[in-house]
Design a protein around this motif. Structure first.
Motif, PDB file in Angstrom:
ATOM      1  N   GLU A  57      23.928  -0.429  53.676  1.00 36.02           N
ATOM      2  CA  GLU A  57      25.113  -1.107  53.097  1.00 36.02           C
ATOM      3  C   GLU A  57      26.531  -1.108  53.723  1.00 36.02           C
ATOM      4  O   GLU A  57      27.191  -1.728  54.042  1.00 36.02           O
ATOM      5  N   ALA A  58      26.685   0.495  54.131  1.00 32.60           N
ATOM      6  CA  ALA A  58      27.886   0.886  54.819  1.00 32.60           C
ATOM      7  C   ALA A  58      27.755   0.107  56.252  1.00 32.60           C
ATOM      8  O   ALA A  58      29.029  -0.134  57.086  1.00 32.60           O
ATOM      9  N   ALA A  59      26.733  -0.169  56.830  1.00 31.15           N
ATOM     10  CA  ALA A  59      26.753  -0.725  58.101  1.00 31.15           C
ATOM     11  C   ALA A  59      27.203  -2.154  58.276  1.00 31.15           C
ATOM     12  O   ALA A  59      27.525  -2.583  59.244  1.00 31.15           O
ATOM     13  N   ARG A  60      27.108  -2.880  57.071  1.00 34.57           N
ATOM     14  CA  ARG A  60      27.645  -4.183  56.987  1.00 34.57           C
ATOM     15  C   ARG A  60      29.316  -4.071  57.020  1.00 34.57           C
ATOM     16  O   ARG A  60      29.701  -5.288  57.382  1.00 34.57           O
ATOM     17  N   ALA A  61      29.823  -3.092  56.776  1.00 39.83           N
ATOM     18  CA  ALA A  61      31.443  -3.196  56.576  1.00 39.83           C
ATOM     19  C   ALA A  61      32.093  -3.346  57.859  1.00 39.83           C
ATOM     20  O   ALA A  61      31.573  -3.099  59.020  1.00 39.83           O
ATOM     21  N   ASP A  62      33.440  -3.782  57.836  1.00 43.33           N
ATOM     22  CA  ASP A  62      34.207  -3.660  58.858  1.00 43.33           C
ATOM     23  C   ASP A  62      34.420  -2.175  59.526  1.00 43.33           C
ATOM     24  O   ASP A  62      34.691  -1.728  60.724  1.00 43.33           O
ATOM     25  N   ARG A  63      34.642  -1.360  58.476  1.00 40.31           N
ATOM     26  CA  ARG A  63      35.282  -0.076  58.510  1.00 40.31           C
ATOM     27  C   ARG A  63      34.507   0.846  57.760  1.00 40.31           C
ATOM     28  O   ARG A  63      34.321   0.644  56.597  1.00 40.31           O
ATOM     29  N   VAL A  64      34.067   2.175  58.409  1.00 44.88           N
ATOM     30  CA  VAL A  64      33.350   3.238  57.353  1.00 44.88           C
ATOM     31  C   VAL A  64      34.274   4.437  57.432  1.00 44.88           C
ATOM     32  O   VAL A  64      34.354   5.006  58.637  1.00 44.88           O
ATOM     33  N   ILE A  65      34.406   4.882  56.362  1.00 46.37           N
ATOM     34  CA  ILE A  65      35.065   6.253  56.042  1.00 46.37           C
ATOM     35  C   ILE A  65      34.288   7.034  55.517  1.00 46.37           C
ATOM     36  O   ILE A  65      33.526   6.827  54.590  1.00 46.37           O
ATOM     37  N   VAL A  66      33.808   8.263  56.199  1.00 47.85           N
ATOM     38  CA  VAL A  66      32.856   9.168  55.742  1.00 47.85           C
ATOM     39  C   VAL A  66      33.537  10.294  55.032  1.00 47.85           C
ATOM     40  O   VAL A  66      34.648  10.906  55.827  1.00 47.85           O
ATOM     41  N   ILE A  67      33.297  10.517  53.731  1.00 47.05           N
ATOM     42  CA  ILE A  67      33.968  11.581  53.081  1.00 47.05           C
ATOM     43  C   ILE A  67      32.824  12.771  52.825  1.00 47.05           C
ATOM     44  O   ILE A  67      31.743  12.666  52.459  1.00 47.05           O
TER      45      ILE A  67
END
Lengths: 273, 282, 287
Positions: free
Chosen positions: C211-221
């Motif tokens: 799911e994250a791969a589809r976003a424009d931007r990924v923020i990993v916490i």
């Protein structure tokens, strides 16, 4: 998927279904008053005709309607017997030991039974069968809204009702799941005496409480996120409008009440006190 | 330790009403002794109904369910014994926890079986070890555990009953990758150590590929495919045609094959893809 | 540069267990999110990602640091209740459990709940409800009871309920975690369309890599800090760090990294299956 039968609402199109919920609540109350105004055989005949007319107008299957009376059979028999033996009149029709049955007793027993049946049918036909629970809740809220002046939390009460209605199917489904889970862990709900059965409920009730509290917590948060701040300043999507048919229904009911009062005064046959 | 067989089993919800739904339609299958079998399918494919049938929570509308050749409904009064032999872990099992301590909760099933306290104590430790639950957690309230720990405690509660067949409905649902791996590894450890038959119901192809020996694919209330993991994944295209999420790596292999790269069928893990591609790059 | 829609700087938050003990959950988060972005916030359970979402919506108050959302200073001690509700209209939130966020017994009544709370005139509520249900593809279920819907459908009703408040941002707090693959797809496609067509800022909080791969931007916490922040391509390049943070990488990314470790020359960071196939084919042709 299992369908959970919920409430008594019977989804068909009928003149009664179309009436405004508030009007139906008032009609139901008036109808109850009418049943108590009935004194003599003419009145009760009129009442029976009115009940049949209601069933016809509601487009409900007769069987469904009659089934709603079944749970009350015991009460009806009890009332009938009481009236039969305790009503005294002039000349007993039948006498044995200390039991005397009078003509008046038979009349009042029959009248009472008719009254109970019509009472149950009337409220069912005006309210639970033909009005969705949500419309009923809104109707009650709207009718009680003047009480807000004396600080009765009418909106909060209605919101609680709505949420309860919303979550009854969810929680009953969840109860089934928890029961199955505990059955799989060896709980037997059908075995043993009363105490053992009561104890078997603990593994059901605790998880159910915990989950209900969690749900309540999450729901409260979701409601706040949707800007819920109580009834103040709230609008509604559907503002119910009264139609001509609502007034017609009201006029008919009042006329019916007046008719009952008139028939009472004719004083034909036995009249219950 | 036990084989489960379904013979022409059908199950209908709300039978003889307009709302009748056929959840299982003439299903015959065998869950092999001592293997980890994955049952995979969409919501509504009948897999959840199947789970309830396996340990007698629901009775089939027709057909028989055999545990080691014996019809589980032959003596309905002894269904409790069947439930001890076929353990069931339902979806989101953490919602069934209720005791004051994790230890007491795991002991609940074994105690209902009437085992001695010494035996129960042994089983608690054993089950906790399988699912990787630290011993220090056992005396805590189950409601103070993290989501993943609660899930493991609930699974341990059924493992402690040492069922011959352990059935788990979506044991990893909603867990994060670490939680998912921990619970699935725990189940695998239990299967390998005890030799028990295990059935895992899931809709994650990737998890099934990593943890199961045999796979049964359900679609439209029927068994669509079944066999060993390799046999089933060799039909990746057939799986895609019933709308199942095939592992990404399997999709990649399909794409590469379509573009003329010579790859064998049945690639479902990164490792398998690596092995297949390695010679091509040399 | 325009003011970011969400701005945080050195944001701290602790859960207070009792008066003496508190556990820090967020340890100095600094990030800016612009209007119209599609951002995935990724992290394992307990990493602090859900706490962060609750701060954005003023469900929780920060201990220290800067926090501005939609021009409202949420770290301000003078924050009024009216400001909080104005913010919540602007920033809608969809939660994990689809059952626990639907209030009414009929779908359209539920969608109307938000606008009703806002005091929107009745006639306009009808139009908003119809539009919101159409936007999530649930118009035909307007008169249904929520408990008869599938998980994915319930979540779409929840989205419609937020949409009817006409927000400029929607936060999805693990809204797909309890759904099956079909329901998950329905929800993701819905919010992606809202982002694309209506320009709604979408923040999706998840632990699913695909799911994250589809976003424009990924923020990993991780452990209350921002571990990585970039395009999915940039983030997934750090396979080892992601695994150490208790996360997965997409299988294709893992394969490319494994091949590279074995000395195969592959340039680029493929995310989708198609890109990965393209990359491998090109590398094979070169040989």
């Amino acid at each position: 998927m299992k369908t959970i039968a919920f409430g008594q609402y019977y989804p068909v199109q009928s003149p009664i279904h179309r009436l405004d919920a508030r009007i139906k609540i008032i009609l139901a109350i008036l109808f109850i008053v009418c049943t108590f105004l009935c004194k003599n055989i003419l009145c009760f005949a009129a009442l029976i005709v009115a009940a049949l007319f209601l069933i016809f107008m509601s487009r409900l299957p007769l069987g469904t309607v009659l089934r709603s009376i079944r749970p009350l059979i015991f009460i009806m028999i009890f009332t009938a017997v009481l009236n039969l033996f305790w009503t005294t009149g002039e000349t007993p029709l039948f006498e044995w030991w200390r039991i005397r049955i009078y003509e008046e007793g038979i009349y009042s027993a029959v009248f009472m039974v008719v009254r109970i049946i019509v009472l149950v049918l009337g409220t069912g036909l005006f309210l639970t069968y033909t009005t969705t629970p949500i419309a009923l809740t809104d109707g009650i809220e709207s009718l009680l809204s003047p009480l807000r002046v004396i600080r009765v939390p009418v909106h909060e009460f209605a919101m609680m009702m709505t949420i309860a209605l919303r979550f009854i199917p969810t929680l009953s489904e969840e109860t089934g799941k928890i029961m199955n889970a505990q059955k799989a862990r060896g709980v037997d709900f059908s075995e043993g005496g009363l105490i053992r059965r009561a104890k078997a409920l603990v593994p059901i009730l605790i998880p159910l409480f915990v989950s209900s509290f969690r749900r309540a917590d999450e729901l409260a948060m979701a409601m706040e996120c949707r800007c819920y701040r109580g009834g103040k300043g709230r609008t509604r999507m559907t503002v119910p409008h009264l139609h001509a048919r609502d007034f017609v229904a009201l006029v008919v009911m009042v006329a019916f009440g007046a008719g009952i009062l008139y028939l009472n005064r004719l004083g034909i046959g036995y009249s219950v006190p | 330790m036990a084989t489960l067989t379904l013979e022409q089993v059908s199950y209908v919800y709300n039978p003889r009403t307009p709302f009748a739904v056929e959840a299982l339609d003439d299903v015959s299958l065998t869950v092999r002794d001592g293997r980890v079998t994955g049952i995979i399918g969409h919501t509504g494919s009948g897999k959840s109904t199947l789970v309830q049938l396996l340990n007698g929570l629901e009775k089939p509308s027709s057909g028989r369910i055999l545990l080691d050749g014996e019809d589980i409904w032959a003596r309905p009064k002894e269904m409790k014994k069947i439930r001890h032999r076929v353990g069931l872990v339902m979806q989101y099992p953490e919602y069934q926890l209720f005791e004051e301590t994790v230890r007491a909760d795991i002991a609940f099933g074994p105690r209902n079986m009437g085992l001695s306290e010494e035996e129960i104590a042994v089983r608690i430790d054993e089950a906790a070890a399988f699912v990787g639950l630290e011993l220090s957690l056992l005396d805590k309230s189950p409601f103070d555990l993290s989501g993943g720990e609660k899930r493991r405690a609930a699974v341990a509660g059924v493992m402690a009953m040492r069922p011959e067949v352990l059935v788990l409905d979506e044991p990893a649902a909603g867990l994060d990758p670490r939680g998912r791996d921990t619970i699935l590894q725990g189940i695998r450890r239990y299967a390998d150590a005890t030799g028990s038959t295990v059935v895992i119901v899931s809709h994650s192809m990737e998890d099934m590929a990593a943890y199961c020996d045999d796979i049964i694919v359900m679609a439209h209330a029927k068994v669509y495919l079944s066999g060993t993991r390799d046999e089933v994944f060799a039909h990746a295209d057939a799986l895609a045609s019933v709308g199942l999420d095939v592992p990404q790596i399997t999709k990649l292999a399909q794409l590469l094959r379509a573009r003329g790269v010579e790859l064998p069928q049945g690639i479902y893990t990164v490792q398998a893809a690596l092995e297949a591609l390695r010679p091509l790059f040399q | 540069m325009a003011q970011p829609f969400i701005h945080t700087k050195d944001l701290w938050y602790s859960y207070r267990e009792d008066d003496a003990h508190s556990t820090p959950v967020l340890r100095g988060i600094s990030l800016d999110i612009a209007r119209g972005e599609y951002v995935a916030i990724l992290g394992h359970n307990g990493s602090g990602k859900s706490t962060l979402a609750k701060l954005f919506n003023a469900i929780l108050e920060p201990d220290s640091g800067e926090l501005t959302v939609a021009g409202t200073d949420l770290a301000s001690p003078e924050l009024t209740e009216d400001e909080i509700f104005a913010l919540r209209r602007e920033v809608g939130m969809v939660f994990q459990n689809p059952d626990n966020q639907l209030v009414a017994t009929i779908v359209e009544e539920d969608v109307a709940f938000g606008p009703e709370n806002l005091g929107v005139p009745s006639a306009q509520i009808r139009a908003r409800v119809d539009a919101a249900l159409a936007a999530v593809g649930m118009s035909e279920y307007a008169g249904s009871e929520p408990h008869r819907l599938s998980g994915g459908q319930k979540q779409r009703v929840a989205i419609a309920g937020i949409l009817a408040m006409q927000p400029s941002c929607m936060i999805f707090d693990e809204s797909t975690a309890m759904l099956d693959p079909k329901g998950r797809r329905e929800v993701i496609e819905t919010f992606e369309r809202l982002n694309r067509e209506q320009g709604i800022t979408v923040l999706t909080i998840t632990h699913y890599m695909n799911e994250a791969a589809r976003a424009d931007r990924v923020i990993v916490i991780d452990d209350g800090r921002v571990l990585m922040d970039g395009t999915p391509r940039e983030v997934f390049a750090n396979t080892e760090a992601l695994l150490a943070a208790g996360l997965d990488v997409p299988q294709c990314t893992a394969l490319v990294h494994a091949l590279r470790r074995e000395g195969v020359a592959l340039t680029g960071e493929p995310i989708t299956t198609e890109e990965c196939a393209e990359l491998i084919c090109r590398a094979l042709e070169v040989q």
